[in-house]
Design a protein around this motif. Structure first.
Motif, PDB file in Angstrom:
ATOM      1  N   GLN A  43       0.836  -1.194   0.000  1.00  0.00           N
ATOM      2  CA  GLN A  43       0.000   0.000   0.000  1.00  0.00           C
ATOM      3  C   GLN A  43       0.877   1.253   0.000  1.00  0.00           C
ATOM      4  O   GLN A  43       2.029   1.213   0.419  1.00  0.00           O
ATOM      5  N   THR A  44       0.310   2.338  -0.431  1.00  0.00           N
ATOM      6  CA  THR A  44       0.956   3.635  -0.294  1.00  0.00           C
ATOM      7  C   THR A  44       0.470   4.245   1.010  1.00  0.00           C
ATOM      8  O   THR A  44      -0.721   4.217   1.313  1.00  0.00           O
ATOM      9  N   LEU A  45       1.402   4.774   1.770  1.00  0.00           N
ATOM     10  CA  LEU A  45       1.109   5.335   3.071  1.00  0.00           C
ATOM     11  C   LEU A  45       1.179   6.859   2.968  1.00  0.00           C
ATOM     12  O   LEU A  45       2.172   7.407   2.502  1.00  0.00           O
ATOM     13  N   ILE A  46       0.111   7.528   3.378  1.00  0.00           N
ATOM     14  CA  ILE A  46       0.093   8.990   3.413  1.00  0.00           C
ATOM     15  C   ILE A  46       0.137   9.395   4.879  1.00  0.00           C
ATOM     16  O   ILE A  46      -0.702   8.968   5.674  1.00  0.00           O
ATOM     17  N   VAL A  47       1.127  10.212   5.236  1.00  0.00           N
ATOM     18  CA  VAL A  47       1.375  10.570   6.631  1.00  0.00           C
ATOM     19  C   VAL A  47       1.247  12.083   6.809  1.00  0.00           C
ATOM     20  O   VAL A  47       1.859  12.855   6.069  1.00  0.00           O
ATOM     21  N   GLN A  48       0.458  12.474   7.810  1.00  0.00           N
ATOM     22  CA  GLN A  48       0.339  13.888   8.182  1.00  0.00           C
ATOM     23  C   GLN A  48       0.916  14.055   9.576  1.00  0.00           C
ATOM     24  O   GLN A  48       0.256  13.759  10.572  1.00  0.00           O
ATOM     25  N   PRO A  49       2.175  14.491   9.679  1.00  0.00           N
ATOM     26  CA  PRO A  49       2.800  14.694  10.992  1.00  0.00           C
ATOM     27  C   PRO A  49       2.310  15.989  11.643  1.00  0.00           C
ATOM     28  O   PRO A  49       1.989  16.953  10.947  1.00  0.00           O
ATOM     29  N   TYR A  50       2.278  16.006  12.985  1.00  0.00           N
ATOM     30  CA  TYR A  50       1.843  17.187  13.720  1.00  0.00           C
ATOM     31  C   TYR A  50       2.914  17.722  14.650  1.00  0.00           C
ATOM     32  O   TYR A  50       3.176  18.912  14.688  1.00  0.00           O
TER      33      TYR A  50
END
Length: 179
Positions: A80-87
């Motif tokens: 899978q492709t992983l989309i990451v939104q870091p905070y």
């Protein structure tokens, strides 16, 4: 100890550029740099720790679910492709993040999928009630709902009566010097 934090933008990790550390932590390769991702608002069971001490049966049961959670997440992310939104970064330098499979639809949020399948507990850190966008509140509510459904259906960790939480295991191991 002060942690230097740079603001990190959302990024995409393709298959082969990330691996699962445990049920709530993923290491990503971003431009040749290892980025540790800690999934926001959940806590998965701990994976087994190396020890020579005799271990309580409740801890062993917890560790079995730690392995199961890690395996579930590994299988979920396969190819899978992983989309990451870091905070932000935590004390250990991991990026507290939301993560998604292939696109950022709420239904593809990894934390809610883990909760839905009984592979983790949801939590909101004490005093953190700042939801800068409506989407953040919607995501948190989804995580809670999916966790409640898993609890009601006795899925995953909820199938074991009185399973110790990750925090309880850490405290027990610390107080009995079993780490």
């Amino acid at each position: 100890m002060e942690i230097m934090v740079e603001i990190m933008e959302k990024f995409v990790a393709t298959p082969g550029n990330f691996f699962v550390v445990d049920g709530d932590t993923i290491n990503c390769n971003l431009n040749g740099q290892r980025i540790a991702i800690r999934l926001r608002w959940i806590d998965a069971p701990e994976t087994p720790k190396r020890t020579t001490a005799e271990i309580d049966s409740q801890i062993l049961a917890h560790w079995q679910w730690g392995d199961a959670s890690k395996t579930f997440l590994t299988d979920l992310l396969a190819n899978q492709t992983l989309i990451v939104q870091p905070y932000s970064q935590d004390f250990f330098g991991r990026w507290i993040s939301d993560a998604y499979l292939n696109n950022t639809k709420l239904s593809n949020n990894i934390q809610s999928i883990l909760c839905e399948n009984g592979m983790c507990w949801h939590f909101l850190p004490f005093g953190i009630y700042d939801f800068p966008k409506r989407r953040h509140l919607n995501l948190y509510c989804r995580i809670i709902r999916k966790g409640e459904e898993a609890f009601r259906l006795k899925k995953g960790i909820w199938s074991v009566p009185n399973l110790l939480t990750a925090r309880e295991v850490k405290e027990l191991l610390t107080t009995t010097s079993q780490i």
